[in-house]
Design a protein around this motif. Structure first.
Motif, mmCIF file in Angstrom:
data_model
loop_
_atom_site.group_PDB
_atom_site.id
_atom_site.type_symbol
_atom_site.label_atom_id
_atom_site.label_comp_id
_atom_site.label_asym_id
_atom_site.label_seq_id
_atom_site.Cartn_x
_atom_site.Cartn_y
_atom_site.Cartn_z
ATOM 1 N N GLY A 79 97.558 -32.811 46.684
ATOM 2 C CA GLY A 79 98.189 -33.769 47.584
ATOM 3 C C GLY A 79 97.648 -35.166 47.409
ATOM 4 O O GLY A 79 96.577 -35.364 46.804
ATOM 5 N N VAL A 80 98.411 -36.141 47.888
ATOM 6 C CA VAL A 80 97.924 -37.525 47.929
ATOM 7 C C VAL A 80 98.204 -38.098 49.310
ATOM 8 O O VAL A 80 99.097 -37.618 50.016
ATOM 9 N N GLU A 81 97.431 -39.098 49.678
ATOM 10 C CA GLU A 81 97.686 -39.854 50.908
ATOM 11 C C GLU A 81 97.415 -41.325 50.586
ATOM 12 O O GLU A 81 96.422 -41.633 49.920
ATOM 13 N N ILE A 82 98.316 -42.190 51.052
ATOM 14 C CA ILE A 82 98.050 -43.635 50.945
ATOM 15 C C ILE A 82 97.977 -44.191 52.353
ATOM 16 O O ILE A 82 98.892 -43.980 53.154
ATOM 17 N N PHE A 83 96.902 -44.882 52.673
ATOM 18 C CA PHE A 83 96.762 -45.509 53.996
ATOM 19 C C PHE A 83 96.875 -47.023 53.862
ATOM 20 O O PHE A 83 96.312 -47.611 52.934
ATOM 21 N N GLY A 84 97.591 -47.618 54.787
ATOM 22 C CA GLY A 84 97.657 -49.080 54.822
ATOM 23 C C GLY A 84 98.723 -49.653 53.910
ATOM 24 O O GLY A 84 98.575 -50.768 53.422
ATOM 25 N N ALA A 85 99.777 -48.902 53.626
ATOM 26 C CA ALA A 85 100.863 -49.426 52.781
ATOM 27 C C ALA A 85 102.183 -49.143 53.473
ATOM 28 O O ALA A 85 102.648 -48.013 53.482
ATOM 29 N N LYS A 86 102.762 -50.179 54.067
ATOM 30 C CA LYS A 86 103.980 -49.901 54.822
ATOM 31 C C LYS A 86 105.238 -50.059 53.985
ATOM 32 O O LYS A 86 106.306 -49.580 54.352
ATOM 33 N N GLU A 97 117.184 -50.880 62.909
ATOM 34 C CA GLU A 97 117.300 -51.785 61.780
ATOM 35 C C GLU A 97 116.121 -51.647 60.812
ATOM 36 O O GLU A 97 116.292 -51.553 59.601
ATOM 37 N N GLU A 98 114.929 -51.589 61.387
ATOM 38 C CA GLU A 98 113.738 -51.532 60.540
ATOM 39 C C GLU A 98 113.716 -50.246 59.700
ATOM 40 O O GLU A 98 113.467 -50.274 58.489
ATOM 41 N N CYS A 99 113.998 -49.118 60.355
ATOM 42 C CA CYS A 99 113.970 -47.835 59.632
ATOM 43 C C CYS A 99 115.068 -47.790 58.577
ATOM 44 O O CYS A 99 114.886 -47.246 57.487
ATOM 45 N N SER A 100 116.208 -48.360 58.920
ATOM 46 C CA SER A 100 117.323 -48.352 57.995
ATOM 47 C C SER A 100 117.002 -49.212 56.770
ATOM 48 O O SER A 100 117.257 -48.814 55.628
ATOM 49 N N GLU A 101 116.406 -50.381 57.012
ATOM 50 C CA GLU A 101 116.029 -51.248 55.878
ATOM 51 C C GLU A 101 115.004 -50.551 54.989
ATOM 52 O O GLU A 101 115.044 -50.653 53.764
ATOM 53 N N HIS A 102 114.082 -49.854 55.622
ATOM 54 C CA HIS A 102 113.039 -49.153 54.872
ATOM 55 C C HIS A 102 113.665 -48.079 53.977
ATOM 56 O O HIS A 102 113.301 -47.931 52.801
ATOM 57 N N PHE A 103 114.620 -47.378 54.525
ATOM 58 C CA PHE A 103 115.277 -46.312 53.756
ATOM 59 C C PHE A 103 116.075 -46.906 52.594
ATOM 60 O O PHE A 103 116.052 -46.387 51.481
ATOM 61 N N GLU A 104 116.751 -48.017 52.864
ATOM 62 C CA GLU A 104 117.509 -48.685 51.790
ATOM 63 C C GLU A 104 116.558 -49.134 50.682
ATOM 64 O O GLU A 104 116.855 -48.988 49.496
ATOM 65 N N ALA A 105 115.414 -49.680 51.101
ATOM 66 C CA ALA A 105 114.445 -50.154 50.107
ATOM 67 C C ALA A 105 113.937 -48.986 49.263
ATOM 68 O O ALA A 105 113.813 -49.097 48.040
ATOM 69 N N LEU A 106 113.679 -47.860 49.899
ATOM 70 C CA LEU A 106 113.205 -46.688 49.146
ATOM 71 C C LEU A 106 114.233 -46.301 48.083
ATOM 72 O O LEU A 106 113.887 -46.050 46.917
ATOM 73 N N LYS A 107 115.486 -46.279 48.471
ATOM 74 C CA LYS A 107 116.538 -45.893 47.528
ATOM 75 C C LYS A 107 116.572 -46.857 46.336
ATOM 76 O O LYS A 107 116.732 -46.450 45.198
ATOM 77 N N GLY A 146 106.068 -37.187 53.025
ATOM 78 C CA GLY A 146 106.725 -38.225 53.790
ATOM 79 C C GLY A 146 105.737 -39.205 54.372
ATOM 80 O O GLY A 146 104.544 -39.208 54.041
ATOM 81 N N ARG A 147 106.283 -40.024 55.253
ATOM 82 C CA ARG A 147 105.530 -41.127 55.838
ATOM 83 C C ARG A 147 105.073 -40.745 57.235
ATOM 84 O O ARG A 147 105.780 -40.020 57.942
#
Ligand code: ATP
Ligand code: MG
Length: 420
Positions: free
Chosen positions: A129-136, A228-238, A283-284
């Motif tokens: 497994g991996v974990e990243i902390f402090g990266a939004k 809005e924020e969650c939606s933008e985040h999902f779009e950015a991931l894609k 996931g996040r």
């Protein structure tokens, strides 16, 4: 009893050790390239850590934990997953004071879940497994996915399918849960008992029910409720995934079994001739660090089942073969030659060649038989007659050809042969 491992556990037998080791090596090298550092946390933790971290209402906490009182009367739990312990260590050791993001990995970490044992489902299993902390930023989500895929691919696994979803944040999720409950209400009588229990506590988990999911194909989708924020985040991931050439499907049913997820959730399955197996989930978790007493810092990671990977390798026929044990096996004849043989083995090993000699005081004939059984490619014969000429014999076990070579040259000759 005495010679039977507990239900749901598996020995890592020497015959497959090379396969585990390769998966671990792949995990380490992929993580090293991307700047992750290793962390190892205890096998058991205070029970409250998982109740708070994984979530009281989850199946893992409700049904699957190995929890017991130690001799001091404290309730401890064998870790059912990797993230909560890593978050605890991150907070306890103030790793958040280091430059962020903090990128951590673990390889072949034992996990324990009291589950019904079946193919691919054990009570003790191991996770990378991996974990990243402090990266939004969603680039971190994409990287975590990339790392998981790279590790799986390095193991030769094919037919990988990535599914992603967003389960939003507590704000947008509550509107969704209300809509979902309204939809589920009239369907409840037709759903299984577990789903009925989940209805109040954790209705989103119903979408994930192995029995009932098929009856709920027209359920409202979380993706229509993202703020809005969650939606933008999902779009950015894609966008990141596409830019990285990672193909994905969007599956609004992925909710994941652990409570701590926010925004991105994903799963990677591997198609095999015997069906699909989930090899990785992640996931996040932007609220977990704070929930466990740390600063408000986002997190994202994955857990990958090592035994599942091995099962996929078996089913896809990509399991790797073990390499022969030795570069050379030393056969000796006579007492003085045994001593010389031991010295030669030492010298071979010092030069990075894998070597051994008979330790069972066997006859020369049995030594050859043994060398044959372990599929030794080359045998060095140390016998008094040749020794008197400062020589040894080198035999190629595949074609039976034998040649006398000077004792002082044997190491170099074998080194050259290995390099070929
Ligand atoms: P599942 O839906 O298979 O129960 P999960 O959501 O409980 O999976 P996670 O907690 O995300 O699984 O664990 C990550 C990975 O660990 C899984 O994708 C799987 O490969 C592996 N895994 C989980 N539980 C087990 C188990 N009991 N035995 C073997 N491997 C497991
Ligand atoms: Mg599970």
């Amino acid at each position: 009893m005495l010679t039977q491992a507990p239900k749901g556990t598996q020995d890592m037998l020497p015959g497959s050790a090379h396969r585990w080791q390769r998966i671990e090596e792949n995990m380490r090298s992929v993580c090293r390239l991307a700047g992750y550092r290793e962390i190892r946390t205890p096998v058991f933790e205070h029970t409250e850590l998982f109740q708070r971290g994984v979530g009281d209402g989850t199946d893992v906490v409700q049904k699957e934990m190995y929890t017991f009182l130690d001799k001091g009367g404290r309730s401890v739990t064998l870790k059912p997953e990797g993230t909560a312990g890593v978050v605890r260590a991150f907070v306890e050791a103030h790793l958040y004071a280091d430059p962020l993001p903090c990128k951590l990995f673990y390889a072949s970490c034992p996990n324990f879940r009291y589950e019904k044992p079946q193919a691919g489902r054990l009570r003790q299993f191991h996770q990378n497994g991996v974990e990243i902390f402090g990266a939004k930023d969603a680039s971190a989500d994409a990287e975590v996915i990339q790392v998981a895929l790279d590790v799986l691919k390095a193991s030769g696994i094919t037919g990988l399918k990535l599914s992603i979803n967003s389960i939003g944040c507590p704000e947008c999720r509550s509107a969704y849960q209300a809509a979902l409950k309204a939809y589920l209400q009239e369907k409840l009588p037709a759903l299984c008992r577990t789903c009925n229990e989940r209805f109040e506590r954790n209705p989103m988990r119903i979408l994930d029910c192995k029995e009932d999911a098929g009856k709920l194909t027209d359920a409202p989708s979380m993706l229509d409720f993202l703020c809005e924020e969650c939606s933008e985040h999902f779009e950015a991931l894609k966008k990141y995934l596409s830019a990285l050439g990672i193909s994905y499907g969007i599956d609004p049913r992925i909710v994941r079994g652990l409570d701590y997820y926010t925004k991105t959730v994903f799963e990677i399955i591997a198609e095999t001739p015997d069906g699909a197996l989930t090899v990785c989930g992640g996931g996040r978790y932007d609220a977990l660090v704070e929930e466990l007493g740390g600063p408000s810092l986002p997190g994202v990671g994955f857990g990958m089942g090592v035994e599942r990977m091995l099962l996929v390798e078996d089913q896809q026929g990509v399991a790797s073969e073990a390499e022969p044990l030795y570069d050379a096996f030393v056969v000796t004849m006579g007492a003085a030659a045994r001593i010389e043989g031991a010295k030669l083995v030492r010298e071979l090993r010092e030069n990075g060649l894998r070597a051994d000699l008979d330790h069972a005081a066997r006859s020369m004939k049995s030594q050859f038989k043994y060398a044959d059984k372990i599929a030794a490619k080359r045998v060095v014969v140390v016998a008094e007659e040749e020794l008197s000429r400062n020589a040894v014999k080198l035999r190629d076990m595949e074609n039976g050809l034998e040649a006398e070579v000077a004792r002082e040259n044997i190491v170099n000759i074998l080194l050259e042969m290995k390099g070929e």
